[in-house]
Design a protein around this motif. Structure first.
Motif, mmCIF file in Angstrom:
data_model
loop_
_atom_site.group_PDB
_atom_site.id
_atom_site.type_symbol
_atom_site.label_atom_id
_atom_site.label_comp_id
_atom_site.label_asym_id
_atom_site.label_seq_id
_atom_site.Cartn_x
_atom_site.Cartn_y
_atom_site.Cartn_z
ATOM 1 N N GLY A 271 -2.564 12.171 -42.905
ATOM 2 C CA GLY A 271 -3.497 11.371 -42.386
ATOM 3 C C GLY A 271 -4.765 11.711 -42.652
ATOM 4 O O GLY A 271 -5.169 11.878 -43.690
ATOM 5 N N ASP A 272 -5.807 11.337 -41.418
ATOM 6 C CA ASP A 272 -7.011 11.473 -41.685
ATOM 7 C C ASP A 272 -7.173 12.822 -41.033
ATOM 8 O O ASP A 272 -8.286 12.962 -40.368
ATOM 9 C CB ASP A 272 -7.739 10.566 -40.847
ATOM 10 C CG ASP A 272 -7.454 9.069 -41.237
ATOM 11 O OD1 ASP A 272 -7.139 8.927 -42.639
ATOM 12 O OD2 ASP A 272 -7.050 7.996 -40.405
ATOM 13 N N ARG A 273 -6.344 13.883 -41.358
ATOM 14 C CA ARG A 273 -6.231 15.005 -40.814
ATOM 15 C C ARG A 273 -6.293 16.145 -41.782
ATOM 16 O O ARG A 273 -5.786 15.900 -43.052
ATOM 17 C CB ARG A 273 -5.082 15.299 -39.900
ATOM 18 C CG ARG A 273 -4.558 14.021 -39.350
ATOM 19 C CD ARG A 273 -5.255 13.722 -37.997
ATOM 20 N NE ARG A 273 -4.677 12.791 -37.205
ATOM 21 C CZ ARG A 273 -5.294 12.020 -36.399
ATOM 22 N NH1 ARG A 273 -6.575 11.977 -36.380
ATOM 23 N NH2 ARG A 273 -4.861 11.017 -35.574
ATOM 24 N N ASP A 274 -6.768 17.326 -41.394
ATOM 25 C CA ASP A 274 -6.439 18.433 -42.436
ATOM 26 C C ASP A 274 -5.110 19.240 -42.196
ATOM 27 O O ASP A 274 -4.730 19.429 -41.060
ATOM 28 C CB ASP A 274 -7.698 19.701 -42.281
ATOM 29 C CG ASP A 274 -8.973 19.050 -42.726
ATOM 30 O OD1 ASP A 274 -9.186 18.071 -43.277
ATOM 31 O OD2 ASP A 274 -10.092 19.524 -42.049
ATOM 32 N N LEU A 275 -4.564 19.371 -43.289
ATOM 33 C CA LEU A 275 -3.170 20.063 -43.076
ATOM 34 C C LEU A 275 -3.285 21.338 -43.840
ATOM 35 O O LEU A 275 -3.510 21.460 -45.057
ATOM 36 C CB LEU A 275 -2.048 19.202 -43.597
ATOM 37 C CG LEU A 275 -1.831 18.044 -42.830
ATOM 38 C CD1 LEU A 275 -0.639 17.100 -43.408
ATOM 39 C CD2 LEU A 275 -1.306 18.323 -41.347
ATOM 40 N N ASN A 276 -2.692 22.334 -43.140
ATOM 41 C CA ASN A 276 -2.461 23.849 -43.917
ATOM 42 C C ASN A 276 -1.187 24.275 -43.595
ATOM 43 O O ASN A 276 -0.802 24.401 -42.286
ATOM 44 C CB ASN A 276 -3.752 24.911 -43.602
ATOM 45 C CG ASN A 276 -4.934 24.223 -43.902
ATOM 46 O OD1 ASN A 276 -5.317 24.419 -45.134
ATOM 47 N ND2 ASN A 276 -5.713 23.585 -42.901
ATOM 48 N N GLY B 151 -8.105 15.826 -50.867
ATOM 49 C CA GLY B 151 -8.650 17.014 -51.146
ATOM 50 C C GLY B 151 -7.783 18.326 -50.799
ATOM 51 O O GLY B 151 -6.513 18.070 -50.407
ATOM 52 N N GLY B 152 -8.238 19.072 -51.165
ATOM 53 C CA GLY B 152 -7.484 20.434 -50.816
ATOM 54 C C GLY B 152 -6.699 20.747 -52.143
ATOM 55 O O GLY B 152 -6.664 20.187 -53.369
ATOM 56 N N GLU B 153 -5.605 21.552 -52.034
ATOM 57 C CA GLU B 153 -4.619 21.779 -53.179
ATOM 58 C C GLU B 153 -3.167 22.201 -52.473
ATOM 59 O O GLU B 153 -2.910 22.069 -51.559
ATOM 60 C CB GLU B 153 -4.900 23.524 -53.659
ATOM 61 C CG GLU B 153 -6.422 23.255 -54.325
ATOM 62 C CD GLU B 153 -6.707 24.900 -54.534
ATOM 63 O OE1 GLU B 153 -5.817 25.770 -54.418
ATOM 64 O OE2 GLU B 153 -7.180 25.257 -55.469
ATOM 65 N N VAL B 154 -2.388 21.539 -53.659
ATOM 66 C CA VAL B 154 -0.743 21.858 -53.393
ATOM 67 C C VAL B 154 -0.428 22.767 -54.731
ATOM 68 O O VAL B 154 -0.755 22.763 -55.583
ATOM 69 C CB VAL B 154 -0.202 20.578 -53.641
ATOM 70 C CG1 VAL B 154 1.399 20.703 -53.602
ATOM 71 C CG2 VAL B 154 -0.610 19.482 -52.641
ATOM 72 N N SER B 155 0.117 23.965 -54.198
ATOM 73 C CA SER B 155 0.566 25.085 -55.045
ATOM 74 C C SER B 155 1.956 25.400 -54.817
ATOM 75 O O SER B 155 2.443 25.373 -53.654
ATOM 76 C CB SER B 155 -0.290 26.233 -54.818
ATOM 77 O OG SER B 155 -0.178 26.912 -53.583
ATOM 78 N N ILE B 156 2.634 25.480 -56.028
ATOM 79 C CA ILE B 156 4.154 25.600 -55.859
ATOM 80 C C ILE B 156 4.337 27.101 -56.566
ATOM 81 O O ILE B 156 4.095 26.969 -57.684
ATOM 82 C CB ILE B 156 4.932 24.469 -56.412
ATOM 83 C CG1 ILE B 156 4.890 23.277 -55.495
ATOM 84 C CG2 ILE B 156 6.464 24.743 -56.341
ATOM 85 C CD1 ILE B 156 5.372 21.997 -55.867
ATOM 86 N N GLY B 157 5.133 27.911 -56.255
ATOM 87 C CA GLY B 157 5.296 29.229 -57.155
ATOM 88 C C GLY B 157 3.864 29.949 -57.347
ATOM 89 O O GLY B 157 3.731 30.575 -58.458
ATOM 90 N N GLY B 158 2.877 29.671 -56.606
ATOM 91 C CA GLY B 158 1.517 30.320 -56.844
ATOM 92 C C GLY B 158 0.623 29.474 -57.928
ATOM 93 O O GLY B 158 -0.190 29.698 -58.401
ATOM 94 N N LYS B 159 1.080 28.373 -58.461
ATOM 95 C CA LYS B 159 0.708 27.662 -59.185
ATOM 96 C C LYS B 159 -0.038 26.329 -58.510
ATOM 97 O O LYS B 159 0.910 25.472 -57.975
ATOM 98 C CB LYS B 159 1.569 27.135 -60.733
ATOM 99 C CG LYS B 159 1.046 26.440 -61.607
ATOM 100 C CD LYS B 159 1.986 26.140 -62.671
ATOM 101 C CE LYS B 159 1.287 25.365 -63.893
ATOM 102 N NZ LYS B 159 2.437 25.053 -64.877
ATOM 103 N N VAL B 160 -1.109 25.798 -58.915
ATOM 104 C CA VAL B 160 -1.602 24.587 -58.277
ATOM 105 C C VAL B 160 -1.156 23.515 -59.174
ATOM 106 O O VAL B 160 -1.365 23.448 -60.383
ATOM 107 C CB VAL B 160 -3.150 24.684 -58.479
ATOM 108 C CG1 VAL B 160 -3.745 23.383 -57.826
ATOM 109 C CG2 VAL B 160 -3.710 25.849 -57.622
#
Length: 345
Positions: free
Chosen positions: A14-19, A53-62
């Motif tokens: 959402g309008d939220r930060d997710l980690n 914003g931010g990153e999605v990484s899978i197996g250490g790869k963005v």
């Protein structure tokens, strides 16, 4: 160690930060009510939704800039999305043939997936000739042949009847135990989450409310939302005020542990699960309003003063509406939450 990470600021998850970090081989369930953002978050991981914003990484790869087909994921949807004019075998092989995979490799992977899912007798059939559970297995087989790093399941059992849901739930769990592929599963059904997950991510309004193992969330919910959402039937949540020796709820004094440090006069919500109420001569008197026998268990709905609660008994009793029971919560299973913030005390 492989991780699937998602961090974002904006959108409905959402309008939220997710980690969030998901470890290699884990079976993780995103759980929450409709509209909480769990499917949106899944689609962000798959590359079907943009992140602000931010990153999605899978197996250490963005993978932010990678197309869904290049992210090393395979997705199983609520609707099976099978090609009606193709056989089971052709449906499972289709994505590999699009990538011009060697025919021998395609045949080997389809055979392996069919063996795993017991689909060999149906390979020459068309989707219209299959049951709902068989179609869902074909959709899973189509994902397996891709040898993904991560499986993504978006409410895959919603279209099935109750008995078939239980069967498919077991099959998906067995599949994960066999393949050990990192799996992310979205559902609003907390029974599915509790029985399948290594780790549950409870979501509400685009926020992550709590992350933990199923029994951890069941035994120590972080707030009122998690307490009410995890468990079936739901936890009794009763408004009261702390008094010396207990919590005053609708004029009745409910016990708390002697070493409890919550100050007198504090407004709290007193939580106790239905299965943790027991009949006791020193308990709070309550009048039965409804009895619901299920065979292995009996649910009893009760009134006391202005309050209401539910008790669950696994032994059989001859309860009748209008009867009075004296019930006492088990002291080792009491939950207290701040009435204003909803946080666990």
């Amino acid at each position: 160690m492989r991780q699937v990470d998602a961090a974002q600021d904006g959108g409905r998850a959402g309008d939220r930060d997710l980690n969030l970090a998901i470890e290699d081989h884990e079976f993780v369930v995103f759980l929450g009510p409709s509209g909480c953002g769990k499917s949106t978050l899944l689609r962000m991981l798959a590359g079907l939704e943009d992140i602000s914003g931010g990153e999605v990484s899978i197996g250490g790869k963005v993978v932010n800039d990678l197309d869904p087909g290049d992210r090393g994921i395979a997705m199983v949807f609520q609707n099976y999305a099978l090609y009606p004019h193709k056989t089971v075998e052709q449906n499972m092989a289709f994505a590999l043939k699009l990538r011009k995979t060697d025919p021998a490799v395609v045949a080997e992977r389809v055979k392996r997936a069919a063996d795993i899912l017991d689909l060999n007798p149906y390979l020459k059939r068309y989707p219209r000739q299959l049951s709902g559970g068989q179609r869902q297995r074909v959709a899973m087989g189509r994902a397996i042949v891709r040898n993904p790093q991560v499986f993504l399941f978006d409410e895959p059992l919603s279209n099935l009847d109750a008995k078939l849901r239980v069967q498919m739930r077991t099959e998906i769990k067995e599949l994960h135990q066999r393949l050990k592929t990192t799996t992310i599963y979205v559902t609003h059904d907390q029974i599915e989450a509790m029985t399948m997950a290594d780790k549950i991510v409870v979501m509400r309004d685009g926020r992550i409310e709590q992350v933990g193992a199923p029994l951890e969330l069941f035994d120590r919910p972080a707030n009122l939302f998690v307490a009410g959402f995890i468990g079936s039937p739901s936890m009794n949540l009763l408004n009261g005020v702390v008094r010396k020796g207990g919590v005053d709820i609708a004029g009745a004094l409910f016990p708390i542990a002697p070493n409890n440090a919550v100050q007198d006069g504090r407004a709290v919500v007193y939580g106790v699960r239905p299965e943790h109420l027991e009949i006791h001569p020193d308990g709070v008197p309550a009048t039965i309003s409804v009895v619901e026998p299920t065979g292995s268990e009996t649910l009893v709905f009760l009134r006391f003063g202005d309050g209401e609660m539910v008790a669950l008994f696994r032994e059989r009793h001859d309860f009748k509406p209008g009867d009075t029971l004296k019930l006492r919560p088990r002291l080792d299973h009491i939950h207290l939450f701040d009435a204003e913030t909803g946080k666990r005390l």
